[in-house]
Design a protein around this motif. Sequence first.
Motif, PDB file in Angstrom:
ATOM      1  N   SER A 116      27.869 -54.047  67.572  1.00 37.77           N
ATOM      2  CA  SER A 116      27.504 -52.966  66.596  1.00 37.77           C
ATOM      3  C   SER A 116      27.050 -51.606  67.355  1.00 37.77           C
ATOM      4  O   SER A 116      26.776 -51.729  68.496  1.00 37.77           O
ATOM      5  N   LEU A 117      27.159 -50.486  66.408  1.00 33.59           N
ATOM      6  CA  LEU A 117      26.712 -49.494  67.269  1.00 33.59           C
ATOM      7  C   LEU A 117      25.254 -49.110  67.171  1.00 33.59           C
ATOM      8  O   LEU A 117      24.534 -48.489  67.850  1.00 33.59           O
ATOM      9  N   PHE A 118      24.691 -49.772  65.887  1.00 29.49           N
ATOM     10  CA  PHE A 118      23.197 -49.683  65.747  1.00 29.49           C
ATOM     11  C   PHE A 118      22.720 -50.832  64.965  1.00 29.49           C
ATOM     12  O   PHE A 118      23.457 -51.566  64.097  1.00 29.49           O
ATOM     13  N   THR A 119      21.759 -51.240  65.064  1.00 33.79           N
ATOM     14  CA  THR A 119      20.957 -52.410  64.278  1.00 33.79           C
ATOM     15  C   THR A 119      19.647 -51.966  63.470  1.00 33.79           C
ATOM     16  O   THR A 119      18.795 -51.435  64.021  1.00 33.79           O
ATOM     17  N   ILE A 120      19.403 -52.479  62.255  1.00 34.11           N
ATOM     18  CA  ILE A 120      18.227 -51.904  61.581  1.00 34.11           C
ATOM     19  C   ILE A 120      17.717 -53.132  60.843  1.00 34.11           C
ATOM     20  O   ILE A 120      18.304 -53.869  60.221  1.00 34.11           O
ATOM     21  N   ILE A 121      16.441 -53.417  61.009  1.00 31.69           N
ATOM     22  CA  ILE A 121      16.032 -54.642  60.312  1.00 31.69           C
ATOM     23  C   ILE A 121      14.791 -54.038  59.264  1.00 31.69           C
ATOM     24  O   ILE A 121      14.045 -53.489  59.502  1.00 31.69           O
ATOM     25  N   ASN A 122      15.065 -54.856  58.116  1.00 29.67           N
ATOM     26  CA  ASN A 122      14.448 -54.405  56.815  1.00 29.67           C
ATOM     27  C   ASN A 122      13.563 -55.341  56.222  1.00 29.67           C
ATOM     28  O   ASN A 122      12.563 -54.995  55.603  1.00 29.67           O
ATOM     29  N   GLY A 123      13.921 -56.523  56.477  1.00 32.13           N
ATOM     30  CA  GLY A 123      12.895 -57.767  55.930  1.00 32.13           C
ATOM     31  C   GLY A 123      13.219 -58.823  56.664  1.00 32.13           C
ATOM     32  O   GLY A 123      13.949 -59.426  57.329  1.00 32.13           O
ATOM     33  N   ILE A 124      12.199 -59.904  56.268  1.00 35.59           N
ATOM     34  CA  ILE A 124      11.986 -61.297  56.922  1.00 35.59           C
ATOM     35  C   ILE A 124      11.291 -62.088  55.792  1.00 35.59           C
ATOM     36  O   ILE A 124      10.507 -61.756  54.758  1.00 35.59           O
ATOM     37  N   ASN A 125      11.982 -63.277  55.734  1.00 34.30           N
ATOM     38  CA  ASN A 125      11.099 -64.426  54.952  1.00 34.30           C
ATOM     39  C   ASN A 125      10.373 -65.251  55.722  1.00 34.30           C
ATOM     40  O   ASN A 125      10.265 -65.355  57.288  1.00 34.30           O
ATOM     41  N   THR A 126       9.600 -66.405  55.209  1.00 41.41           N
ATOM     42  CA  THR A 126       8.856 -67.232  55.998  1.00 41.41           C
ATOM     43  C   THR A 126       9.834 -68.171  56.971  1.00 41.41           C
ATOM     44  O   THR A 126       9.214 -68.710  57.925  1.00 41.41           O
ATOM     45  N   ALA A 127      10.954 -68.486  56.805  1.00 41.63           N
ATOM     46  CA  ALA A 127      11.896 -69.125  57.602  1.00 41.63           C
ATOM     47  C   ALA A 127      12.571 -68.716  58.913  1.00 41.63           C
ATOM     48  O   ALA A 127      12.910 -69.000  59.656  1.00 41.63           O
ATOM     49  N   GLY A 128      11.968 -66.994  58.914  1.00 46.29           N
ATOM     50  CA  GLY A 128      12.560 -66.364  59.948  1.00 46.29           C
ATOM     51  C   GLY A 128      13.664 -65.661  59.892  1.00 46.29           C
ATOM     52  O   GLY A 128      14.168 -65.085  60.637  1.00 46.29           O
ATOM     53  N   ILE A 154       6.196 -58.869  62.152  1.00 47.85           N
ATOM     54  CA  ILE A 154       6.531 -57.608  61.609  1.00 47.85           C
ATOM     55  C   ILE A 154       8.054 -57.377  62.061  1.00 47.85           C
ATOM     56  O   ILE A 154       8.475 -57.928  63.057  1.00 47.85           O
ATOM     57  N   VAL A 155       8.876 -56.556  61.312  1.00 48.99           N
ATOM     58  CA  VAL A 155      10.102 -56.227  61.330  1.00 48.99           C
ATOM     59  C   VAL A 155      10.375 -54.817  61.483  1.00 48.99           C
ATOM     60  O   VAL A 155       9.523 -53.986  60.615  1.00 48.99           O
ATOM     61  N   GLY A 156      11.441 -54.469  61.925  1.00 55.19           N
ATOM     62  CA  GLY A 156      11.601 -52.640  62.001  1.00 55.19           C
ATOM     63  C   GLY A 156      12.747 -52.416  62.840  1.00 55.19           C
ATOM     64  O   GLY A 156      13.551 -53.193  63.367  1.00 55.19           O
ATOM     65  N   TYR A 157      12.921 -51.328  63.378  1.00 51.87           N
ATOM     66  CA  TYR A 157      13.717 -50.628  64.280  1.00 51.87           C
ATOM     67  C   TYR A 157      13.290 -49.661  65.071  1.00 51.87           C
ATOM     68  O   TYR A 157      12.243 -49.032  64.735  1.00 51.87           O
ATOM     69  N   TYR A 158      13.949 -49.414  66.122  1.00 51.78           N
ATOM     70  CA  TYR A 158      13.628 -48.194  66.942  1.00 51.78           C
ATOM     71  C   TYR A 158      14.674 -47.592  67.702  1.00 51.78           C
ATOM     72  O   TYR A 158      15.866 -48.330  67.906  1.00 51.78           O
ATOM     73  N   GLY A 159      14.684 -46.384  68.046  1.00 56.35           N
ATOM     74  CA  GLY A 159      15.682 -45.770  68.923  1.00 56.35           C
ATOM     75  C   GLY A 159      15.503 -45.772  70.566  1.00 56.35           C
ATOM     76  O   GLY A 159      14.412 -45.508  70.906  1.00 56.35           O
ATOM     77  N   ASP A 160      16.354 -46.264  71.034  1.00 55.33           N
ATOM     78  CA  ASP A 160      16.177 -46.335  72.668  1.00 55.33           C
ATOM     79  C   ASP A 160      16.456 -44.691  73.393  1.00 55.33           C
ATOM     80  O   ASP A 160      16.689 -43.837  72.557  1.00 55.33           O
ATOM     81  N   ILE A 209      16.711 -57.276  68.252  1.00 58.31           N
ATOM     82  CA  ILE A 209      17.843 -57.770  67.444  1.00 58.31           C
ATOM     83  C   ILE A 209      18.978 -56.811  67.377  1.00 58.31           C
ATOM     84  O   ILE A 209      18.794 -55.717  66.840  1.00 58.31           O
ATOM     85  N   ASP A 210      19.942 -57.105  67.879  1.00 60.34           N
ATOM     86  CA  ASP A 210      21.377 -56.201  68.036  1.00 60.34           C
ATOM     87  C   ASP A 210      22.203 -57.228  67.089  1.00 60.34           C
ATOM     88  O   ASP A 210      22.771 -58.159  67.911  1.00 60.34           O
ATOM     89  N   TYR A 211      22.820 -56.645  66.179  1.00 56.74           N
ATOM     90  CA  TYR A 211      24.212 -57.453  65.443  1.00 56.74           C
ATOM     91  C   TYR A 211      25.296 -57.166  66.663  1.00 56.74           C
ATOM     92  O   TYR A 211      25.386 -56.093  67.103  1.00 56.74           O
ATOM     93  N   GLY A 242      17.041 -53.157  66.045  1.00 60.06           N
ATOM     94  CA  GLY A 242      16.208 -54.056  65.256  1.00 60.06           C
ATOM     95  C   GLY A 242      15.384 -54.616  66.248  1.00 60.06           C
ATOM     96  O   GLY A 242      15.530 -55.222  67.293  1.00 60.06           O
ATOM     97  N   PHE A 243      14.001 -54.986  65.421  1.00 58.77           N
ATOM     98  CA  PHE A 243      13.199 -55.851  66.385  1.00 58.77           C
ATOM     99  C   PHE A 243      12.252 -56.784  65.585  1.00 58.77           C
ATOM    100  O   PHE A 243      12.122 -56.493  64.321  1.00 58.77           O
ATOM    101  N   THR A 244      11.491 -57.926  66.037  1.00 57.92           N
ATOM    102  CA  THR A 244      10.661 -58.714  65.450  1.00 57.92           C
ATOM    103  C   THR A 244       9.331 -58.363  66.108  1.00 57.92           C
ATOM    104  O   THR A 244       9.500 -58.194  67.626  1.00 57.92           O
ATOM    105  N   LEU A 245       8.220 -58.631  65.851  1.00 53.87           N
ATOM    106  CA  LEU A 245       6.842 -58.510  66.405  1.00 53.87           C
ATOM    107  C   LEU A 245       5.953 -59.560  65.914  1.00 53.87           C
ATOM    108  O   LEU A 245       5.789 -59.445  64.957  1.00 53.87           O
TER     109      LEU A 245
END
Length: 187
Positions: free
Chosen positions: A31-43, A2-8, A26-28, A15-18
């Motif tokens: 950067s000031l913020f990171t948002i993860i929207n998608g993932i494929n099977t290669a990760g 699962i991927v997504g993002y959260y605010g501290d 995951i932080d670019y 961004g995060f993966t679960l």
Amino acid sequence: IIVGYYGDTNGIGHGFTLSGTTYTTIDYPNSLFTIINGINTAGTVVGSYGDTDGVQHGFTRSNTGYTSIEYPGALFTIANGISNAGTIVGYYGDSNYAYHGFTLSGTTYTSFEYPSSSLARATGINNSGTIVGYFGDSDGVGHGFALNGTTYTSIDYPNASFNSAQGINDTGTIVGNYSAANGVQEG
């Protein structure tokens, strides 16, 4: 995964993966913020980040590192989905602040619009290459769409005032959200 993002607690987005019960932030870089929207099977994950000037850029992160995604000449770029073949979909803003969907395959960008739309945002892609997203009509009403090859299909939940297709799996099942006539958003 699962991927997504959260605010501290400081209001900074990460961004995060679960995977199972393991969260990975995951932080670019820089950067000031990171948002993860998608993932494929290669990760490989796709998303967006904000630079120090507040401009949003798309990116990928794979086992070889981070790569920024910039639609040529765009004011901002958002990457939302990635297929197992590595085709990325998202949207960008032009100098007139209009939104356009795009695909990125290898190093080739292709822009697209839902016919007669005022904006287009691609939000997902499956491994057959069907793209989903949403667009605004001339009255500013949002509609979901699916794009299979060159064929567009509008997706509208009955009696909804706004519709958005957000994802599609390999069997063609589409998920999204809509706003009911009373303004309440449903999924």
